[in-house]
Design a protein around this motif. Sequence first.
Motif, mmCIF file in Angstrom:
data_model
loop_
_atom_site.group_PDB
_atom_site.id
_atom_site.type_symbol
_atom_site.label_atom_id
_atom_site.label_comp_id
_atom_site.label_asym_id
_atom_site.label_seq_id
_atom_site.Cartn_x
_atom_site.Cartn_y
_atom_site.Cartn_z
ATOM 1 N N VAL A 202 0.848 -1.207 0.000
ATOM 2 C CA VAL A 202 0.000 0.000 0.000
ATOM 3 C C VAL A 202 0.880 1.253 0.000
ATOM 4 C CG1 VAL A 202 -1.838 1.247 1.181
ATOM 5 C CG2 VAL A 202 -1.796 -1.256 1.262
ATOM 6 N N GLY A 203 0.679 2.100 -1.038
ATOM 7 C CA GLY A 203 1.469 3.333 -1.161
ATOM 8 C C GLY A 203 2.539 3.224 -2.231
ATOM 9 N N HIS A 207 0.175 4.063 -6.715
ATOM 10 C CA HIS A 207 -0.814 4.457 -5.692
ATOM 11 C C HIS A 207 -0.151 5.294 -4.616
ATOM 12 C CE1 HIS A 207 -3.547 1.725 -7.697
ATOM 13 N NE2 HIS A 207 -2.606 0.796 -7.647
ATOM 14 N N GLU A 210 -1.596 6.711 -1.084
ATOM 15 C CA GLU A 210 -2.216 5.809 -0.097
ATOM 16 C C GLU A 210 -1.233 5.427 1.008
ATOM 17 O OE1 GLU A 210 -3.800 2.457 -2.235
ATOM 18 O OE2 GLU A 210 -4.881 3.762 -3.632
ATOM 19 N N SER A 211 -1.813 5.212 2.203
ATOM 20 C CA SER A 211 -0.990 4.761 3.325
ATOM 21 C C SER A 211 -1.712 3.608 4.023
ATOM 22 C CB SER A 211 -0.794 5.905 4.321
ATOM 23 O OG SER A 211 -0.340 5.397 5.558
ATOM 24 N N GLU A 214 -3.892 5.067 8.695
ATOM 25 C CA GLU A 214 -4.660 6.317 8.580
ATOM 26 C C GLU A 214 -3.961 7.421 9.380
ATOM 27 O OE1 GLU A 214 -7.644 6.826 6.971
ATOM 28 O OE2 GLU A 214 -7.230 4.831 6.141
ATOM 29 N N GLU A 238 3.564 7.876 1.372
ATOM 30 C CA GLU A 238 2.644 8.609 2.246
ATOM 31 C C GLU A 238 2.795 8.118 3.698
ATOM 32 O OE1 GLU A 238 1.155 11.208 1.678
ATOM 33 O OE2 GLU A 238 -0.377 11.387 3.214
#
Length: 288
Positions: A202-203, A207, A210-211, A214, A238
């Motif tokens: 993720v990230g 993309h 995105e992280s 949160e 991120e």
Amino acid sequence: MSPIKGTTKLLGVIGYPIEHSLSPVMQNAAIAHLGVDYVYLPFAIAPSHLKTALDGFLAIGVQGFNVTIPHKQAILPFLSEITTLAQSVGAVNTVWSTHNGWSGTNTDVIGFIKPLELYYKTWKDKVAIILGYGGAARAVVAGCVELGIQEIYVIGRDPQKLAAFQDSWRLSPLAVAVKTCPWEQLSVVLPEADLLVNTTPVGMYPHVGESPVEPAVMDKIKLGAIAYDLIYIPQTTEFLNLADARGAMILNGLPMLVQQGAAALELWLKQPVPVEIMRQSLQQYLES
Ligand code: NAP
């Protein structure tokens, strides 16, 4: 780079696909710098051809090779020797030829550890949280154990996969008691963490916004904790931006990539290798 001659020895990387591998860039940069009579090539090997390729490599005298997706686990049955570390991780990324056939180990573990070594004298009292339970997470758990970390949490979104991951470590040669935690509980354990590692994709490019954590959850990270993202494209994800803004120390995946490659080359050449040259070659390649 010295010219390829009749004496030049062959190294390489196998994967499928292999076009995006960065290993040839850094390995050939190191080979050129050292002036040794080797060349490092990428090989796209379809899963159904793995055994044939290994036999062929032996026949043509390949000295050693790296292994990437999808062969890191599939290659295990074809090796005559596997280090205990690689057995614990359950995957091999570096192979060398012996008179008995192929031997394998996993240099992702040392690759993960090396960039962390300067941070603390002892890791015994530190707490690590690992996001994700895939292939890279296995090398990260083994790395945390090597560092001496005694409290390791693994966070994942599928309770069954998380439990299977936990069991696999209990039963592994390292016999590690990994703690697990569902994703929704991350904010509860995060304030304890000295090291937070993202092993999810993720990230990762494309993309980039995105992280896996949160912003409101990242608020709980301890000042001065280390946030380590295994992603190296982009170099500042991120996840790292959020952690940096909250006073954490940040580390991306590029040093790990370089160090796992350096450890492999050192193993094949049996001599020290120019880690900084390897890092620079990758940095330049990624910026070009
Ligand atoms: P993998 O085996 O596919 O594992 C990915 C893990 O991420 C799985 O546990 C997966 O969980 C989880 N995941 C994926 N999407 C998620 C989401 N949206 N939310 C929560 N969890 C999610 O991949 P890998 O080989 O471990 O690689 C993971 C990352 O590490 C990649 O970005 C890779 O480039 C990087 N890496 C870097 C290095 C380096 O040298 N720097 C080395 C190895 C890997 P599910 O199974 O539930 O989907």
